[in-house]
Structures are given as C-alpha cells and as structure tokens.
Design a protein around this motif. Structure first.
Motif, PDB file in Angstrom:
ATOM      1  N   ASP A 201       0.800  -1.139  -0.194  1.00 36.67           N
ATOM      2  CA  ASP A 201      -0.005   0.026   0.020  1.00 36.67           C
ATOM      3  C   ASP A 201       1.033   1.274  -0.021  1.00 36.67           C
ATOM      4  N   LYS A 202       2.031   1.218   0.376  1.00 32.09           N
ATOM      5  CA  LYS A 202       2.947   2.219   0.108  1.00 32.09           C
ATOM      6  C   LYS A 202       3.632   2.475  -0.962  1.00 32.09           C
ATOM      7  N   ALA A 203       3.615   1.468  -1.957  1.00 32.57           N
ATOM      8  CA  ALA A 203       4.506   1.273  -3.127  1.00 32.57           C
ATOM      9  C   ALA A 203       4.227   2.757  -3.947  1.00 32.57           C
ATOM     10  N   GLU A 236       7.766  -5.279  -1.313  1.00 31.11           N
ATOM     11  CA  GLU A 236       6.404  -4.830  -1.703  1.00 31.11           C
ATOM     12  C   GLU A 236       6.440  -3.276  -2.018  1.00 31.11           C
ATOM     13  N   ALA A 237       7.006  -2.673  -1.064  1.00 29.65           N
ATOM     14  CA  ALA A 237       6.957  -1.251  -0.916  1.00 29.65           C
ATOM     15  C   ALA A 237       7.939  -0.650  -2.193  1.00 29.65           C
ATOM     16  N   ALA A 238       8.756  -1.550  -2.836  1.00 30.10           N
ATOM     17  CA  ALA A 238       9.676  -1.098  -3.787  1.00 30.10           C
ATOM     18  C   ALA A 238       9.111  -1.240  -5.186  1.00 30.10           C
ATOM     19  N   GLU A 239       7.627  -1.796  -5.423  1.00 29.21           N
ATOM     20  CA  GLU A 239       7.287  -2.090  -6.657  1.00 29.21           C
ATOM     21  C   GLU A 239       7.420  -0.923  -7.736  1.00 29.21           C
ATOM     22  N   GLN A 240       7.350   0.316  -7.509  1.00 30.31           N
ATOM     23  CA  GLN A 240       7.423   1.434  -8.036  1.00 30.31           C
ATOM     24  C   GLN A 240       8.503   2.284  -7.834  1.00 30.31           C
ATOM     25  N   VAL A 241       9.657   1.681  -7.437  1.00 34.07           N
ATOM     26  CA  VAL A 241      10.900   2.544  -7.578  1.00 34.07           C
ATOM     27  C   VAL A 241      11.564   2.628  -9.008  1.00 34.07           C
ATOM     28  N   PRO A 242      11.861   4.003  -9.084  1.00 40.17           N
ATOM     29  CA  PRO A 242      12.467   3.940 -10.535  1.00 40.17           C
ATOM     30  C   PRO A 242      13.529   3.024 -10.866  1.00 40.17           C
ATOM     31  N   GLU A 243      13.687   2.469 -12.008  1.00 35.95           N
ATOM     32  CA  GLU A 243      14.962   1.482 -12.372  1.00 35.95           C
ATOM     33  C   GLU A 243      16.214   1.826 -12.010  1.00 35.95           C
ATOM     34  N   SER A 244      16.420   3.217 -12.234  1.00 32.42           N
ATOM     35  CA  SER A 244      17.607   3.993 -12.149  1.00 32.42           C
ATOM     36  C   SER A 244      18.290   3.679 -10.809  1.00 32.42           C
ATOM     37  N   LEU A 245      17.168   3.608  -9.776  1.00 33.57           N
ATOM     38  CA  LEU A 245      17.855   3.513  -8.383  1.00 33.57           C
ATOM     39  C   LEU A 245      18.020   2.009  -7.751  1.00 33.57           C
TER      40      LEU A 245
END
Length: 253
Positions: A201-203, A236-245
């Motif tokens: 829910d935090k992604a 789970e929280a990392a699902e939308q982290v930009p790929e560059s990071l």
C-alpha cells in the motif's frame, strides 16, 4: 546541500526490521566514537516500532552506550501522556525501557495533559529543541500511503511551514486529528534521514517520492538528510521504485 537518495530493498518485513535495527545500532555507536554522544529522532508506525523492538533484542545492542543517546521524535499525537497510541509510549515499550537510557536525554512531545492546545505543545517542543546544540545524527521516518511523513500531510499547512522547527496540526486526515510535527526544515537539518517503509500500500507513495515529485503534494519527496538520505524498504514497497535506483538493491533473506 542535501544528499541524493540511496535505496536498500529487503526481502520482507522481518528482514527490513532486522536490517534497520543493525544499521541504527552501528550509526549510533559510530556517532559516539566521533563525539561521545549520539542523537536519534524516532518515528512511530508499525515498521518504525518493529525496528526499535529489534534493537532491544539485538545481541550487539550494548555496543551503544544508551546513557549517552539523545532521543527526540519526528511527530506525536496530541493525546494524554499515557495513551498507547502515542509514539513515545510505543517506543518506551519497544526499546527505551529495555536499555540503560538517561531519562534527561529523552525528549517526548508534550501531551494533552500538559497543554491546552496542540500549537502550544508544538511551540514548547521548538523551544526545547532550540536549547539543545546536539545535531540529529539520524532521523527515522515512516511514509503513509498518501506520502505523508511525520505529521506533514499533502497540501496542508504543516508541509508549507517555513522558519520554524515544529508545527501544530489540526484536522489531520488520519486519526487523531490533532498532532505535533517537526517541519520539513527541521527534518532536513539531520545528518542522515532514513525512510523506513513496508507494504504494497506504500508502493505508490515511495515511487512518487523517489521520482522527484513536489514535496507539497508528496511530503516524502522533501525528506532529505544533509549527508545521507536512505530509503530502507521491503520488496512490496519497492514495486514502483524507478529502475535507475534499483542498483542499490540488497538481498537480505
């Protein structure tokens, strides 16, 4: 100048709590080696309190001299001092009562027992902060699904506050409605800011913050440390982290 964010991704909630505890112990011990004391700004929330509980149970917890640790909070609920919903009460149960803490170094926000209104309590905390010259070595923050941090909520007056270290919050969109919080300026004064985040829910909030969204709409985007900005998150929280990071991904099991 504030540091660019670094990301550490952990396999699950428990791995995140354990890794966060180890990292916190190491950071406080290192600060004490440098100048004889250490200062931590604590957060509430499930993962924040779980990290504190993991510190209490860690075999190496006493590499820190807890009698020389200064403890502050990033925010607090304006409730009676004994309320189990207060961050300070939860931190006491999870960690502080288990270590040889110097009570004179523990600085909770004022309570509804002590102050007539939330703004007076916030002002008193600002005055207490102003009397203490110790830098914030590490400041922990959780992130809400709406990307709020501490008690700074999107598009509300608190996140806009400038020229002061604390703010009283009324009509918060999550209960209780009255809260006290450090401002973004106070948060950004910390040497290191750690965002500790778990759950699907935090992604969306994590992704927006790390993509460079505006802090007024996404307060988590404004949480940066002077020397280090660290995101400690589970998969789970990392699902939308930009790929560059994602180059900083860890593999705790």
């Amino acid at each position: 100048m504030n540091a660019s964010p670094r990301v550490r991704i952990h396999s699950n909630y428990d791995a995140l709590a354990a890794a966060g505890a180890d990292r916190l112990i190491e950071r406080l011990a290192a600060a004490q080696q440098q100048r004889g004391e250490a200062t931590a700004v604590l957060t509430g929330g499930n993962i924040g309190i779980s990290i504190l509980a993991a510190v209490a149970e860690a075999e190496n917890r006493d590499t820190v001299d807890w009698s020389r640790v200064n403890v502050w909070w990033g925010d607090e609920r304006f409730l009676p001092a004994s309320s189990p919903d207060r961050n300070a009460v939860q931190a006491e149960e999870a960690l502080l009562r288990h270590v040889d803490i110097n009570r004179g170094r523990v600085h909770p926000f004022g309570s509804a027992d002590e102050f007539d209104d939330v703004h007076a309590a916030a002002a008193a905390y600002a005055a207490e902060l102003a009397q203490d010259s110790a830098p914030f070595d590490v400041l922990l923050l959780g992130v809400g699904p709406d990307a709020h941090i501490a008690s700074l909520f999107p598009d509300m007056d608190g996140v806009l506050a400038r020229g002061r270290s604390t703010v009283g919050v009324e009509n918060a969109p999550k209960p209780p409605p009255q809260r006290m919080s450090l401002t973004l300026e106070a948060i950004q004064s910390a040497d290191e800011v750690w965002m500790v985040v778990a759950g699907k829910d935090k992604a969306g909030a994590v992704g927006l913050a790390l993509a460079g969204a505006a802090p007024v709409q996404v307060p988590a985007a404004g949480a940066t440390g002077r020397d280090k900005t660290l995101w400690l998150i589970d998969r789970e929280a990392a699902e939308q982290v930009p790929e560059s990071l994602l180059v900083d991904e860890t593999a705790e099991q």
